[in-house]
Write a protein that holds these residues in place. Structure first.
Motif, PDB file in Angstrom:
ATOM      1  N   GLU A  77     -11.397   3.993   3.665  1.00 13.17           N
ATOM      2  CA  GLU A  77     -10.138   3.346   3.326  1.00 13.17           C
ATOM      3  C   GLU A  77     -10.073   1.935   3.917  1.00 13.17           C
ATOM      4  OE1 GLU A  77      -5.343   4.251   3.723  1.00 13.17           O
ATOM      5  OE2 GLU A  77      -6.694   4.601   5.420  1.00 13.17           O
ATOM      6  N   ARG A  78     -10.435   1.800   5.186  1.00 13.74           N
ATOM      7  CA  ARG A  78     -10.405   0.477   5.824  1.00 13.74           C
ATOM      8  C   ARG A  78     -11.376  -0.478   5.154  1.00 13.74           C
ATOM      9  NH1 ARG A  78     -10.256   3.638  10.603  1.00 13.74           N
ATOM     10  NH2 ARG A  78     -12.488   3.255  10.895  1.00 13.74           N
ATOM     11  N   SER A  79     -12.542   0.018   4.794  1.00 17.56           N
ATOM     12  CA  SER A  79     -13.545  -0.824   4.152  1.00 17.56           C
ATOM     13  C   SER A  79     -13.056  -1.309   2.785  1.00 17.56           C
ATOM     14  CB  SER A  79     -14.855  -0.051   3.999  1.00 17.56           C
ATOM     15  OG  SER A  79     -15.832  -0.824   3.334  1.00 17.56           O
ATOM     16  N   MET A  80     -12.402  -0.415   2.047  1.00 17.02           N
ATOM     17  CA  MET A  80     -11.899  -0.794   0.734  1.00 17.02           C
ATOM     18  C   MET A  80     -10.803  -1.850   0.855  1.00 17.02           C
ATOM     19  SD  MET A  80     -10.197   1.577  -2.246  1.00 17.02           S
ATOM     20  CE  MET A  80     -11.778   2.334  -2.607  1.00 17.02           C
ATOM     21  N   LEU A  81      -9.853  -1.620   1.765  1.00 20.29           N
ATOM     22  CA  LEU A  81      -8.766  -2.582   1.949  1.00 20.29           C
ATOM     23  C   LEU A  81      -9.295  -3.921   2.451  1.00 20.29           C
ATOM     24  CD1 LEU A  81      -5.988  -0.302   3.491  1.00 20.29           C
ATOM     25  CD2 LEU A  81      -6.188  -1.122   1.138  1.00 20.29           C
ATOM     26  N   SER A  82     -10.323  -3.878   3.294  1.00 21.25           N
ATOM     27  CA  SER A  82     -10.927  -5.111   3.794  1.00 21.25           C
ATOM     28  C   SER A  82     -11.600  -5.885   2.660  1.00 21.25           C
ATOM     29  CB  SER A  82     -11.933  -4.790   4.888  1.00 21.25           C
ATOM     30  OG  SER A  82     -12.575  -5.962   5.351  1.00 21.25           O
ATOM     31  N   ALA A  83     -12.269  -5.157   1.764  1.00 24.71           N
ATOM     32  CA  ALA A  83     -12.924  -5.808   0.627  1.00 24.71           C
ATOM     33  C   ALA A  83     -11.884  -6.436  -0.297  1.00 24.71           C
ATOM     34  CB  ALA A  83     -13.772  -4.796  -0.137  1.00 24.71           C
ATOM     35  N   LEU A  84     -10.782  -5.721  -0.532  1.00 22.82           N
ATOM     36  CA  LEU A  84      -9.721  -6.270  -1.373  1.00 22.82           C
ATOM     37  C   LEU A  84      -9.103  -7.518  -0.739  1.00 22.82           C
ATOM     38  CD1 LEU A  84      -7.950  -2.988  -2.537  1.00 22.82           C
ATOM     39  CD2 LEU A  84      -9.333  -4.522  -3.936  1.00 22.82           C
ATOM     40  N   GLU A  85      -8.945  -7.470   0.580  1.00 21.72           N
ATOM     41  CA  GLU A  85      -8.354  -8.614   1.274  1.00 21.72           C
ATOM     42  C   GLU A  85      -9.238  -9.844   1.166  1.00 21.72           C
ATOM     43  OE1 GLU A  85      -6.297  -9.690   5.598  1.00 21.72           O
ATOM     44  OE2 GLU A  85      -7.137  -7.705   5.211  1.00 21.72           O
ATOM     45  N   ARG A  86     -10.541  -9.661   1.155  1.00 23.79           N
ATOM     46  CA  ARG A  86     -11.453 -10.797   1.000  1.00 23.79           C
ATOM     47  C   ARG A  86     -11.281 -11.471  -0.362  1.00 23.79           C
ATOM     48  NH1 ARG A  86     -15.165  -7.330   3.604  1.00 23.79           N
ATOM     49  NH2 ARG A  86     -16.176  -6.823   1.613  1.00 23.79           N
ATOM     50  N   HIS A  87     -10.759 -10.722  -1.315  1.00 22.45           N
ATOM     51  CA  HIS A  87     -10.521 -11.275  -2.644  1.00 22.45           C
ATOM     52  C   HIS A  87      -9.059 -11.653  -2.848  1.00 22.45           C
ATOM     53  CE1 HIS A  87     -14.513 -10.559  -4.411  1.00 22.45           C
ATOM     54  NE2 HIS A  87     -14.553  -9.476  -3.653  1.00 22.45           N
ATOM     55  N   GLY A  88      -8.322 -11.814  -1.747  1.00 20.98           N
ATOM     56  CA  GLY A  88      -6.961 -12.316  -1.827  1.00 20.98           C
ATOM     57  C   GLY A  88      -5.883 -11.266  -1.926  1.00 20.98           C
ATOM     58  N   VAL A  89      -6.244  -9.983  -1.842  1.00 21.35           N
ATOM     59  CA  VAL A  89      -5.253  -8.907  -1.933  1.00 21.35           C
ATOM     60  C   VAL A  89      -4.735  -8.597  -0.528  1.00 21.35           C
ATOM     61  CG1 VAL A  89      -4.816  -6.513  -2.610  1.00 21.35           C
ATOM     62  CG2 VAL A  89      -6.368  -7.945  -3.964  1.00 21.35           C
ATOM     63  N   LYS A  90      -3.409  -8.666  -0.363  1.00 16.65           N
ATOM     64  CA  LYS A  90      -2.801  -8.413   0.945  1.00 16.65           C
ATOM     65  C   LYS A  90      -1.775  -7.295   0.843  1.00 16.65           C
ATOM     66  CE  LYS A  90      -3.388 -13.136   2.659  1.00 16.65           C
ATOM     67  NZ  LYS A  90      -2.712 -14.338   3.223  1.00 16.65           N
ATOM     68  N   LYS A  91      -1.730  -6.493   1.880  1.00 17.12           N
ATOM     69  CA  LYS A  91      -0.780  -5.375   1.927  1.00 17.12           C
ATOM     70  C   LYS A  91       0.589  -5.884   2.354  1.00 17.12           C
ATOM     71  CE  LYS A  91      -0.273  -0.742   3.923  1.00 17.12           C
ATOM     72  NZ  LYS A  91      -0.889   0.255   4.837  1.00 17.12           N
TER      73      LYS A  91
END
Length: 210
Positions: free
Chosen positions: A118-132
């Motif tokens: 889960e952390r890895s997925m959210l981290s990958a999304l964040e690198r592409h500009g996706v923020k929680k």
């Protein structure tokens, strides 16, 4: 002067007069041509300026479209991946507390792997500009939050997010998925300048999906 001399000089005078008339007509023609050329020159200048302005607007639009394409090209894919992240979180939350504290090494390793995924997925999304979005305790914002219910609480300013049912996410300056939240009702009044927009009606379908 005799009549003969006058007669002999008449053609010369006529020619002179005709030449003067032609010169005058030529001058007028040259002036009109000059005016016409100046007018055409102004029209060409205006046309060139309009073309230059159109090209500059096109360049800006193209640059903006390219920037948006880079920033939001992964939006649909990221939105789909949020569903996977939600399922991982549900799997983690489904493990009872007593099972976590039982000391089962196999279960502990499984939970650790799921949490790491889960952390890895959210981290990958964040690198592409996706923020929680973490709106709890913040003022309700209809652009980023979706009100699911209201919670009477006189100790909290009205329209404050007091509970997050499902986290939201943004990409760049756009909402990828609004946060589903519960908002306070009946608290102290806020200053008019600080008052947020009123939450919209509860979305029953979204509540079922959550």
């Amino acid at each position: 002067m005799s009549d003969q001399e006058k007669h002999e000089r008449a053609p010369e005078e006529n020619e002179a007069m005709e030449a003067a008339a032609e010169a005058k007509a030529g001058n007028e023609s040259d002036y009109e041509a000059l005016v016409r050329l100046m007018k055409e020159n102004e029209e060409l200048k205006e046309r060139a300026l309009r073309v230059a302005a159109d090209m500059e607007n096109l360049r800006r639009r193209t640059a903006r479209d390219v920037q948006d394409a880079r920033a939001y090209s992964v939006a649909n894919f990221a939105r789909d991946m949020l569903g996977v992240s939600d399922n991982l979180r549900r799997a983690i939350d489904a493990v009872p507390a007593d099972a976590r504290s039982s000391g089962d090494s196999g279960l502990s390793s499984l939970l650790e792997g799921v949490e790491m995924t889960e952390r890895s997925m959210l981290s990958a999304l964040e690198r592409h500009g996706v923020k929680k979005l973490e709106p709890e305790g913040q003022k309700f914002d209809p652009h980023f939050h979706q009100a699911m219910f209201e919670v009477p609480n006189p100790n909290v300013p009205a329209n404050t997010v007091v509970q997050v049912v499902q986290p939201g996410y943004s990409i760049g300056e756009r909402v990828l998925r609004p946060a589903m939240v519960g908002v306070s009702k009946g608290g102290p009044k806020q200053n008019a300048a600080d008052a947020p927009a009123e939450p919209g009606p509860i979305n029953e379908q979204a509540e079922k999906d959550a």
